[in-house]
Motif scaffolding. Structure first.
Motif, PDB file in Angstrom:
ATOM      1  N   UNK A  61       0.815  -1.226   0.000  1.00 31.03           N
ATOM      2  CA  UNK A  61       0.000   0.000   0.000  1.00 31.03           C
ATOM      3  C   UNK A  61       0.841   1.266   0.000  1.00 31.03           C
ATOM      4  N   UNK A  62       1.911   1.280   0.825  1.00 28.01           N
ATOM      5  CA  UNK A  62       2.684   2.517   0.987  1.00 28.01           C
ATOM      6  C   UNK A  62       4.032   2.487   0.279  1.00 28.01           C
ATOM      7  N   UNK A  63       4.456   1.317  -0.166  1.00 26.77           N
ATOM      8  CA  UNK A  63       5.753   1.224  -0.825  1.00 26.77           C
ATOM      9  C   UNK A  63       6.927   1.241   0.131  1.00 26.77           C
ATOM     10  N   UNK A  64       6.650   1.088   1.425  1.00 27.27           N
ATOM     11  CA  UNK A  64       7.752   1.060   2.394  1.00 27.27           C
ATOM     12  C   UNK A  64       8.519  -0.243   2.255  1.00 27.27           C
ATOM     13  N   UNK A  65       9.854  -0.164   2.415  1.00 25.99           N
ATOM     14  CA  UNK A  65      10.657  -1.383   2.324  1.00 25.99           C
ATOM     15  C   UNK A  65      10.395  -2.261   3.547  1.00 25.99           C
ATOM     16  N   UNK A  66      10.724  -3.542   3.403  1.00 28.25           N
ATOM     17  CA  UNK A  66      10.567  -4.456   4.531  1.00 28.25           C
ATOM     18  C   UNK A  66      11.524  -4.092   5.660  1.00 28.25           C
ATOM     19  N   UNK A  67      12.640  -3.488   5.307  1.00 28.88           N
ATOM     20  CA  UNK A  67      13.557  -3.021   6.340  1.00 28.88           C
ATOM     21  C   UNK A  67      12.951  -1.912   7.181  1.00 28.88           C
ATOM     22  N   UNK A  68      12.235  -0.958   6.534  1.00 27.10           N
ATOM     23  CA  UNK A  68      11.569   0.118   7.272  1.00 27.10           C
ATOM     24  C   UNK A  68      10.501  -0.439   8.206  1.00 27.10           C
ATOM     25  N   UNK A  69       9.702  -1.341   7.678  1.00 32.76           N
ATOM     26  CA  UNK A  69       8.643  -1.932   8.507  1.00 32.76           C
ATOM     27  C   UNK A  69       9.262  -2.753   9.623  1.00 32.76           C
ATOM     28  N   UNK A  70      10.315  -3.501   9.300  1.00 33.23           N
ATOM     29  CA  UNK A  70      11.011  -4.275  10.319  1.00 33.23           C
ATOM     30  C   UNK A  70      11.611  -3.401  11.399  1.00 33.23           C
ATOM     31  N   UNK A  71      12.046  -2.177  11.029  1.00 30.33           N
ATOM     32  CA  UNK A  71      12.597  -1.257  12.028  1.00 30.33           C
ATOM     33  C   UNK A  71      11.521  -0.840  13.020  1.00 30.33           C
ATOM     34  N   UNK A  72      10.307  -0.562  12.536  1.00 29.79           N
ATOM     35  CA  UNK A  72       9.214  -0.210  13.446  1.00 29.79           C
ATOM     36  C   UNK A  72       8.914  -1.363  14.400  1.00 29.79           C
ATOM     37  N   UNK A  73       8.906  -2.585  13.865  1.00 28.25           N
ATOM     38  CA  UNK A  73       8.670  -3.751  14.725  1.00 28.25           C
ATOM     39  C   UNK A  73       9.801  -3.908  15.726  1.00 28.25           C
ATOM     40  N   UNK A 124       6.506   4.075  13.184  1.00 31.81           N
ATOM     41  CA  UNK A 124       7.490   3.873  14.255  1.00 31.81           C
ATOM     42  C   UNK A 124       7.016   4.470  15.576  1.00 31.81           C
ATOM     43  N   UNK A 125       6.244   5.552  15.508  1.00 30.94           N
ATOM     44  CA  UNK A 125       5.718   6.142  16.745  1.00 30.94           C
ATOM     45  C   UNK A 125       4.553   5.313  17.281  1.00 30.94           C
ATOM     46  N   UNK A 126       3.599   4.976  16.419  1.00 27.63           N
ATOM     47  CA  UNK A 126       2.404   4.271  16.889  1.00 27.63           C
ATOM     48  C   UNK A 126       2.708   2.817  17.268  1.00 27.63           C
ATOM     49  N   UNK A 127       3.337   2.094  16.334  1.00 27.37           N
ATOM     50  CA  UNK A 127       3.681   0.699  16.612  1.00 27.37           C
ATOM     51  C   UNK A 127       4.877   0.598  17.538  1.00 27.37           C
ATOM     52  N   UNK A 128       5.896   1.403  17.235  1.00 26.61           N
ATOM     53  CA  UNK A 128       7.135   1.286  17.987  1.00 26.61           C
ATOM     54  C   UNK A 128       7.045   1.855  19.391  1.00 26.61           C
ATOM     55  N   UNK A 129       6.711   3.155  19.485  1.00 22.16           N
ATOM     56  CA  UNK A 129       6.761   3.843  20.777  1.00 22.16           C
ATOM     57  C   UNK A 129       5.578   3.487  21.674  1.00 22.16           C
ATOM     58  N   UNK A 130       4.362   3.798  21.235  1.00 25.47           N
ATOM     59  CA  UNK A 130       3.188   3.617  22.100  1.00 25.47           C
ATOM     60  C   UNK A 130       2.939   2.149  22.429  1.00 25.47           C
ATOM     61  N   UNK A 131       2.892   1.322  21.403  1.00 28.62           N
ATOM     62  CA  UNK A 131       2.613  -0.095  21.648  1.00 28.62           C
ATOM     63  C   UNK A 131       3.781  -0.756  22.374  1.00 28.62           C
ATOM     64  N   UNK A 132       5.014  -0.362  22.045  1.00 25.46           N
ATOM     65  CA  UNK A 132       6.167  -0.931  22.730  1.00 25.46           C
ATOM     66  C   UNK A 132       6.162  -0.638  24.217  1.00 25.46           C
ATOM     67  N   UNK A 133       5.875   0.623  24.587  1.00 26.83           N
ATOM     68  CA  UNK A 133       5.811   0.977  26.010  1.00 26.83           C
ATOM     69  C   UNK A 133       4.653   0.265  26.701  1.00 26.83           C
ATOM     70  N   UNK A 134       3.515   0.177  26.000  1.00 25.33           N
ATOM     71  CA  UNK A 134       2.351  -0.454  26.613  1.00 25.33           C
ATOM     72  C   UNK A 134       2.528  -1.944  26.830  1.00 25.33           C
ATOM     73  N   UNK A 135       2.946  -2.649  25.796  1.00 22.05           N
ATOM     74  CA  UNK A 135       3.129  -4.092  25.939  1.00 22.05           C
ATOM     75  C   UNK A 135       4.278  -4.418  26.872  1.00 22.05           C
TER      76      UNK A 135
END
Length: 439
Positions: A61-73, A124-135
């Motif tokens: 959908x967004x054309x983001x590389x798998x590396x970018x998405x993997x960085x957020x994870x 990276x903010x929504x998945x990485x920061x908020x969800x990371x701190x919460x989980x």
């Protein structure tokens, strides 16, 4: 005269404050607290079923590389681990209910906000920061805190049950989210995860209690102890425990083995198994169902591992678990294909039994080595688990971008598991349980 003394003693006992007299209910309240904890971890773990399912949809959908998405994870996984030890100390300071209810709300906010993202930095903010701190605030250190406070007997079994909660969440949400992504897109799946986290909040607030003394009980299998005063300086204590533990050899061995554990589970299988299966022309719903089956056998394996931990040397259990996991990973590239064959079913069952079977013996070794500080020490050991997971979540995506295949990642992870098996065997036994500060 004797009857008079006994009568006076009974009168004194009746005049004691209610909270000072241990009660003996038919079903101990500790089991209700454990059940609420189980459901909470399921709700918090709902998000963990998403990343592997959404790598390809977000890439398309967004054309983001798998590396970018993997960085957020990887940010999510790293913060998950680094938050855990501070969350254990914050639970000592503010109570379990407040910390966990806040964490669930953060997970819901991050998952819901991702529906409106348009750039990778927002991911990276929504998945990485908020969800990371919460989980991270509901990580295994949460289970360790509940177990240490509410149980003296059956700690290994309860640890296994609570650890299996994450797998239960995977079992419930993976097939559901895969179906939603396949039929309706990734946004409704993210909304589903947000709602799952919010639904659990009332259960935590109404049914969870911070300490057995809050309801006038002794821990299950133990004697009554007064609730300690709130611990101040939570952050300072967490860092102090880290520095004190870091001066001991067992800490680095436990942290190293658990980093490899995270690399070979959350970082590898949970994040990259579905995209790898998709590369081999397997439908996404089929791949997600296989991960859900891993969740089924994960529950069995983890509870059984807790039972074994109560009876056998935890170091040897860890060595066996890591050795078998490494062997299974080396064979995975030979088994993957567009259709599910019997050897793949064997791998899924075998890997599921071993998935987080490492947690009960690792927690038992932390408890043996570090006594009353063991929950915080385990939080730091868990941080290494998630850092290992974060590294492989990122490098796995990079490897796929560079080599066009995940095969090298499976082989490298199998070799690392062999190293972890050897490290487990050289952890020395503690002479007596102690606090880190006194050691």
């Amino acid at each position: 005269m004797t009857e008079t003394i006994e009568s006076a003693a009974q009168d004194d006992d009746r005049r004691q404050p209610r909270e000072a007299r241990p009660r003996r209910p038919r079903v101990h309240r500790a089991w209700l607290v454990a059940a609420v904890t189980f459901v909470t971890i399921i709700g918090g773990a709902a998000f963990n079923s998403l990343p592997g399912l959404l790598i390809d949809p977000l890439h398309d959908e967004f054309g983001w590389s798998r590396g970018e998405i993997g960085l957020a994870v990887s940010i999510d996984m790293a913060l998950y681990g680094l938050t855990a030890p501070f969350a254990a100390a914050l639970m000592d300071r503010f109570g379990i209910r407040r910390v966990v209810a806040t964490a669930l709300t953060m997970v819901a906010a991050g998952a819901l906000a991702s529906v409106w993202m348009t750039a990778s930095w927002q991911l990276m903010i929504y998945w990485g920061l908020l969800v990371g701190l919460g989980t991270g605030s509901m990580a295994m250190a949460f289970a360790a805190t509940v177990t240490n406070r509410w149980f003296v007997a059956r700690r290994g079994l309860v640890t296994g049950i609570l650890t299996a909660a994450g797998a239960s969440g995977q079992l419930v949400f993976l097939p559901l989210c895969a179906w939603i992504v396949d039929r309706h897109g990734w946004e409704p799946a993210s909304i589903t995860v947000a709602l799952a986290a919010l639904v659990v909040v009332p259960f935590v607030w109404l049914l969870m209690r911070d300490h057995p003394a809050d309801v006038g009980l002794a821990p299950y299998g133990g004697t009554f102890v007064a609730k300690p005063a709130p611990a101040r300086g939570a952050a300072r204590r967490t860092v102090r425990v880290l520095f004190d533990a870091a001066r001991t050899g067992p800490f680095w061995l436990l942290a190293g083995t658990f980093a490899i554990c995270g690399a070979s589970t959350n970082g590898l299988i949970r994040t990259h198994f579905v995209p790898y299966a998709h590369d081999n022309h397997m439908p996404i719903t089929t791949a997600a169902s296989l991960l859900a089956v891993i969740g089924v056998f994960d529950i069995i394996g983890t509870i059984f591992s807790g039972w074994l931990t109560d009876r056998f040397d935890a170091r040897r259990l860890l060595a066996v678990y890591y050795a078998l996991r490494g062997i299974s990973l080396l064979f995975l590239p030979l088994l993957m294909g567009p259709e599910v064959q019997p050897p793949m079913i064997f791998f899924i069952v075998f890997y599921g039994l071993d998935w987080v079977a490492t947690v009960p013996p690792t927690l038992a070794l932390c408890r043996e080595q570090y006594g009353e500080d063991s929950a915080i020490v385990f939080g730091w050991v868990l941080a290494s688990h998630q850092v290992g997971a974060a590294v492989v979540a990122f490098l796995g995506g990079v490897a796929r971008d560079v080599f066009g295949s995940y095969d090298v990642v499976w082989y490298a992870s199998g070799a690392l598991c062999a190293v972890a098996a050897l490290m487990s065997l050289v952890i020395r036994r503690a002479r007596t349980a102690k606090t880190v500060a006194s050691g």
